[in-house]
Design an enzyme around this catalytic site. Structure first.
Site, short mmCIF file in Angstrom:
data_model
loop_
_atom_site.label_atom_id
_atom_site.label_comp_id
_atom_site.label_asym_id
_atom_site.label_seq_id
_atom_site.Cartn_x
_atom_site.Cartn_y
_atom_site.Cartn_z
N ALA B 35 14.95 0.74 -3.80
CA ALA B 35 15.53 0.95 -5.12
C ALA B 35 15.88 -0.39 -5.76
CB ALA B 35 16.79 1.80 -5.00
N ASP B 36 15.79 -0.46 -7.10
CA ASP B 36 16.34 -1.63 -7.78
C ASP B 36 17.70 -1.24 -8.36
OD1 ASP B 36 15.90 -0.25 -10.16
OD2 ASP B 36 14.10 -1.37 -10.66
N SER B 37 18.37 -2.20 -9.00
CA SER B 37 19.75 -1.93 -9.43
C SER B 37 19.81 -0.80 -10.45
CB SER B 37 20.39 -3.20 -9.98
OG SER B 37 19.61 -3.71 -11.04
N LEU B 38 18.76 -0.71 -11.29
CA LEU B 38 18.74 0.37 -12.28
C LEU B 38 18.52 1.73 -11.61
CD1 LEU B 38 19.08 0.55 -15.31
CD2 LEU B 38 16.62 0.30 -15.56
N ASP B 39 17.73 1.72 -10.51
CA ASP B 39 17.55 2.97 -9.76
C ASP B 39 18.89 3.49 -9.25
OD1 ASP B 39 14.73 3.34 -9.83
OD2 ASP B 39 14.48 1.75 -8.34
#
Lengths: 246, 79
Positions: B35-39
């Site tokens: 996951a990235d931070s927006l995820d």
């Protein structure tokens, strides 16, 4: 090209010269539009002239609660979605910096920059979920070049450009583009108040030798709102008759 | 309560496009599940909707693993 059928758009400052033209152009391309602004009567008139697919939600951009309400109501009247947000609302409180009062500075920043951020934040969630969004912030040539007597306005408009670039990077992977459009001098009630001498001086700096029209700004918004502009994000589109080439 | 765990895992699988077998309680959203931070922001939003709860920002920051999410939601559901 540039067909916006089925898209839902919110235009703030729609009772103004440029905002009204933007709303009409988006509507003409097939979008459903919600008109916002502070002058409900002017918004209702515009709505009546558009006919179907037009809604009015009046709101004040200096009131956080009102901005949240605007975001919710705009989505509600447009079948629960918002695809295109045009942050066009803006005010001026011109004064030479030496004489500029804190209130004049604060008010312009609050409406033009903070209000835009709040409304964008409030509408972002739905766009992220739907993996589609177009945020178009109407900035100004003076946000890039500066203008004497407009330290507050120029700061707010420059702020929009930096904000848009940051949001563009945050949201690009979700199908949301965030761009600015920077008009030069456009024939509207906001520029009507200039004296003939002031207008002459301005035109001396415009290679096209005329003021722009609100429709010419609206055409740029239609492009940035379109599916065709999906690969354009974090940019500032200057529409200014060659007044500044940046 | 296992129902909550199942629902959380289902959301994670759907949102991050990972295999159900990868979604263990100790799996970290960013380090293990890609996951990235927006995820992570979107996952929190999805949990809020699924369970009809509000996850404050300071609590959301502490939710780093699948187990953290399940634990927080169970705690909220009880109170």
């Amino acid at each position: 090209m540039f067909d916006l059928t089925g898209k839902a758009a919110l235009v703030t400052g729609a009772s103004g010269g440029i905002g009204g033209a933007i709303a009409r152009a988006l509507h003409k391309q097939g979008a459903t539009v919600t008109l916002s602004g502070t002058r409900a009567e002017a918004l209702e008139e515009l709505k009546a002239s558009l006919g179907d697919r037009a809604h009015v939600v009046a709101a004040r951009m200096d009131d956080p609660a009102d901005i949240d309400r605007l975001a919710k109501e705009a989505e509600a009247v447009m079948a629960g979605k918002l695809d295109i947000l045009v942050n066009n609302a803006g005010i001026t409180r011109d004064n030479l910096s030496m004489r500029m009062k804190d209130e004049e500075w604060d008010k312009v920043l609050q409406v033009n920059l903070t209000g835009t951020f709040r409304l964008t934040r409030a509408t972002m969630r739905g766009m992220m979920k739907r993996r589609f969004g177009r945020v178009i912030n109407i900035t100004s040539i003076v946000g890039v070049t500066g203008n004497p007597g407009q330290a507050n306005y120029a700061a707010a408009k420059a702020g929009l450009i930096g904000m848009s670039k940051s949001l563009a990077q945050e949201l690009a992977s979700r199908g949301i583009t965030v761009n600015c459009l920077a008009p030069g001098f456009i024939a509207t009630p906001m520029t009507d108040v200039l004296t003939d001498d002031q207008k002459k001086a301005i035109l001396g700096r415009v290679p096209a030798d005329r003021l722009g029209t609100p429709e010419e700004i609206a055409a740029g918004v239609v492009y940035l709102a379109s599916d065709e502009a999906a690969y354009v994000t974090g940019q500032t589109l200057h529409i200014n008759g060659g007044m500044a080439m940046i | 309560m296992s129902d909550i765990a199942e629902r959380v895992k289902k959301i994670v699988v759907e949102h991050l496009g990972v295999e159900a077998a990868q979604v263990k309680e100790e799996a970290k959203f960013i380090d293990d599940l890609g996951a990235d931070s927006l995820d992570t922001v979107e996952l929190v939003m999805a949990f809020e909707e699924e369970f009809g709860i509000e996850i404050p920002d300071d609590a959301a920051e502490k939710i780093q693993t699948v187990g953290d999410a399940i634990g927080f939601i169970k705690g909220t559901a009880k109170s």
